[in-house]
Design an enzyme around this catalytic site. Structure first.
Site, PDB file in Angstrom:
ATOM      1  N   LYS A   1       0.668  -1.303  -0.100  1.00 53.19           N
ATOM      2  CA  LYS A   1       0.055  -0.116  -0.256  1.00 53.19           C
ATOM      3  C   LYS A   1       1.159   1.096  -0.125  1.00 53.19           C
ATOM      4  CE  LYS A   1      -3.761  -2.357   2.166  1.00 53.19           C
ATOM      5  NZ  LYS A   1      -5.102  -2.797   3.304  1.00 53.19           N
TER       6      LYS A   1
ATOM      7  N   GLN B   1      -4.296  -1.819   9.528  1.00 54.43           N
ATOM      8  CA  GLN B   1      -4.219  -2.872   8.714  1.00 54.43           C
ATOM      9  C   GLN B   1      -5.037  -4.563   9.831  1.00 54.43           C
ATOM     10  OE1 GLN B   1      -3.847  -3.314   5.608  1.00 54.43           O
ATOM     11  NE2 GLN B   1      -4.042  -5.133   5.284  1.00 54.43           N
TER      12      GLN B   1
ATOM     13  N   ASP C   1     -10.785   2.948   4.852  1.00 56.60           N
ATOM     14  CA  ASP C   1     -11.507   2.416   4.936  1.00 56.60           C
ATOM     15  C   ASP C   1     -12.659   1.558   4.593  1.00 56.60           C
ATOM     16  OD1 ASP C   1      -9.823  -0.548   4.923  1.00 56.60           O
ATOM     17  OD2 ASP C   1      -9.524  -0.849   6.540  1.00 56.60           O
TER      18      ASP C   1
HETATM   19  N1  LIG Z   1      -7.736  -2.677   6.720  1.00 57.07           N
HETATM   20  C1  LIG Z   1      -8.213  -3.597   5.941  1.00 57.07           C
HETATM   21  N2  LIG Z   1      -7.885  -4.972   6.163  1.00 57.07           N
HETATM   22  C2  LIG Z   1      -7.663  -5.831   5.374  1.00 57.07           C
HETATM   23  C3  LIG Z   1      -8.066  -5.881   4.099  1.00 57.07           C
HETATM   24  C4  LIG Z   1      -8.502  -4.182   3.728  1.00 57.07           C
HETATM   25  O1  LIG Z   1      -9.674  -4.292   3.028  1.00 57.07           O
HETATM   26  N3  LIG Z   1      -8.572  -3.344   5.477  1.00 57.07           N
HETATM   27  N4  LIG Z   1      -8.082  -6.644   3.043  1.00 57.07           N
HETATM   28  C5  LIG Z   1      -7.323  -7.705   3.106  1.00 57.07           C
HETATM   29  C6  LIG Z   1      -5.935  -7.418   2.886  1.00 57.07           C
HETATM   30  N5  LIG Z   1      -5.446  -6.760   1.936  1.00 57.07           N
HETATM   31  C7  LIG Z   1      -5.546  -5.671   2.043  1.00 57.07           C
HETATM   32  O2  LIG Z   1      -5.604  -5.552   3.148  1.00 57.07           O
HETATM   33  C8  LIG Z   1      -5.105  -7.374   0.393  1.00 57.07           C
HETATM   34  C9  LIG Z   1      -5.641  -8.409  -0.455  1.00 57.07           C
HETATM   35  C10 LIG Z   1      -4.465  -8.620  -1.316  1.00 57.07           C
HETATM   36  C11 LIG Z   1      -4.120  -8.338  -1.975  1.00 57.07           C
HETATM   37  C12 LIG Z   1      -3.584  -8.201  -3.359  1.00 57.07           C
HETATM   38  O3  LIG Z   1      -3.087  -7.938  -4.249  1.00 57.07           O
HETATM   39  N6  LIG Z   1      -3.574  -9.645  -3.499  1.00 57.07           N
HETATM   40  C13 LIG Z   1      -2.538 -10.472  -4.628  1.00 57.07           C
HETATM   41  C14 LIG Z   1      -2.075 -11.263  -4.315  1.00 57.07           C
HETATM   42  C15 LIG Z   1      -1.232 -11.383  -3.479  1.00 57.07           C
HETATM   43  C16 LIG Z   1      -0.188 -12.208  -2.561  1.00 57.07           C
HETATM   44  O4  LIG Z   1       1.089 -12.787  -3.972  1.00 57.07           O
HETATM   45  O5  LIG Z   1       0.192 -12.242  -1.926  1.00 57.07           O
HETATM   46  C17 LIG Z   1      -3.391 -10.274  -5.467  1.00 57.07           C
HETATM   47  O6  LIG Z   1      -4.667 -11.315  -5.294  1.00 57.07           O
HETATM   48  O7  LIG Z   1      -3.637 -10.410  -6.921  1.00 57.07           O
HETATM   49  C18 LIG Z   1      -4.230  -6.846  -1.661  1.00 57.07           C
HETATM   50  C19 LIG Z   1      -4.805  -6.414  -0.065  1.00 57.07           C
HETATM   51  C20 LIG Z   1      -7.187  -8.318   4.890  1.00 57.07           C
HETATM   52  N7  LIG Z   1      -6.669  -7.419   5.371  1.00 57.07           N
END
Ligand SMILES: Nc1nc2c(c(=O)[nH]1)N[C@@H](CN(C=O)c1ccc(C(=O)N[C@@H](CCC(=O)O)C(=O)O)cc1)CN2
Length: 296
Positions: free
Chosen positions: A53, A97, A120
């Site tokens: 991020k 987070q 968020d």
């Molecule tokens: N406060 C928050 N916590 C969490 C959130 C949120 O929206 N707000 N969401 C999830 C985790 N998350 C962001 O925080 C998140 C999850 C996945 C990805 C992402 O780009 N994933 C990639 C693969 C990444 C990898 O290889 O590990 C994909 O799907 O292509 C970004 C953000 C829980 N916590």
């Protein structure tokens, strides 16, 4: 059978479009929007997401700071940091987070964030605004899903949409956004009997259940659009693990369109967070009184 015929609804081009818009709008503001990223402990996934991020924020011209707190941080210390960030007019957006370590209660923490800085979209003032179709900041993954569908030209108005999962982060808010977009929405969950009978009714199926390969081809209407929000790490022989979704890969043989995992919804979550930070900064610029501690 992993090679299917479904159209791939790729996240990166849709995320790039959202990031371009965030970059353009941020450049019009007198100061770069500032995103405060709060992380407690060293959960490897959280460390990686927060780092991603901050990196993307700088790519679109936003400033950010990672407030990395030790894993034994108390509720009082975390709330005190949020109070400081709420009161700082230089901070446009605050993200805590998730998940937090088990000894911390997320509800009062999310409640403590000034709704005007709640990028968020998880403060009850923002979730209430969502359910009443009022202006507010929308949760990142749900808003990212809507942007992904729009980018790929999937019509939502009038569609029969089934959401599998009722989490505060995805299932509930995406159902609200879909209702606001005039979809006919059904929310299914772990207590839903005969899940397949429900999911087969969907023109658009959104799966955020946290269970690898829960949705199999027989549960999908031929030609349906399937959005896979699952991020499950499954073990591999080399010990590094592999990401897979809540949707079985063979669904590609039946669906008309499908989001991949990885490379589908995930990148939209981060892009939407930065868009939300720009939106928050724009509103604070127009209405500076909401940036302090006045609005709860
Ligand atoms: N406060 C928050 N916590 C969490 C959130 C949120 O929206 N707000 N969401 C999830 C985790 N998350 C962001 O925080 C998140 C999850 C996945 C990805 C992402 O780009 N994933 C990639 C693969 C990444 C990898 O290889 O590990 C994909 O799907 O292509 C970004 C953000 C829980 N916590």
């Amino acid at each position: 059978m992993t090679q299917g015929t479904a159209q791939v609804l790729a996240g990166p081009p849709a995320a790039a479009a959202l990031l371009d818009e965030a970059r353009r709008r941020a450049a019009r503001l007198p100061h770069p929007p500032h995103l405060a990223l709060v992380r407690v402990g060293e959960d490897p996934a959280s460390v990686s997401y927060v780092r991603g991020k901050a990196k993307k924020a700088s790519e679109v011209g936003l400033s950010s700071h990672v407030h990395a707190l030790p894993g034994d941080t108390t509720q009082a210390d975390l709330l005190a940091l949020i109070g400081t960030l709420n009161a700082d007019p230089a901070v446009s957006g605050i993200l805590v987070q998730l998940p937090l370590p088990a000894h911390l209660d997320p509800a009062p923490v999310l409640l403590a964030v000034n709704p005007a800085k709640d990028v968020d979209g998880l403060h009850p003032a923002n979730t209430g605004a969502l359910w009443n179709a009022h202006e507010g900041l929308r949760p990142c993954t749900p808003a990212g899903i809507m942007a992904l569908l729009a980018h790929h030209g999937v019509p939502v108005r009038g569609a029969r949409v089934v959401v599998v999962g009722r989490s505060a982060l995805v299932g509930r808010p995406v159902a609200g956004l879909l209702l606001n977009a005039d979809a006919t929405v059904t929310v299914a969950h772990r207590a839903t009997p005969d899940l397949g009978a429900v999911t087969r009714g969907a023109d658009i199926l959104i799966v955020a259940a946290g269970q690898a390969h829960l949705i199999t081809p027989d549960m999908v209407r031929p030609g349906a659009t399937v959005v896979d929000v699952g991020i499950n790490r499954v073990p591999t022989e080399d010990g590094r693990g592999r990401l897979t979704g809540d949707v079985h890969p063979d669904v590609a043989q039946v669906a008309g369109a499908l989001t991949p995992v990885p490379g589908g919804v995930g990148p939209m979550t981060v892009a939407q967070l930065l868009m939300n930070t720009v939106i928050a900064a724009e509103r604070q610029h127009a209405q500076p009184e909401v940036t302090g501690e006045l609005v709860r």
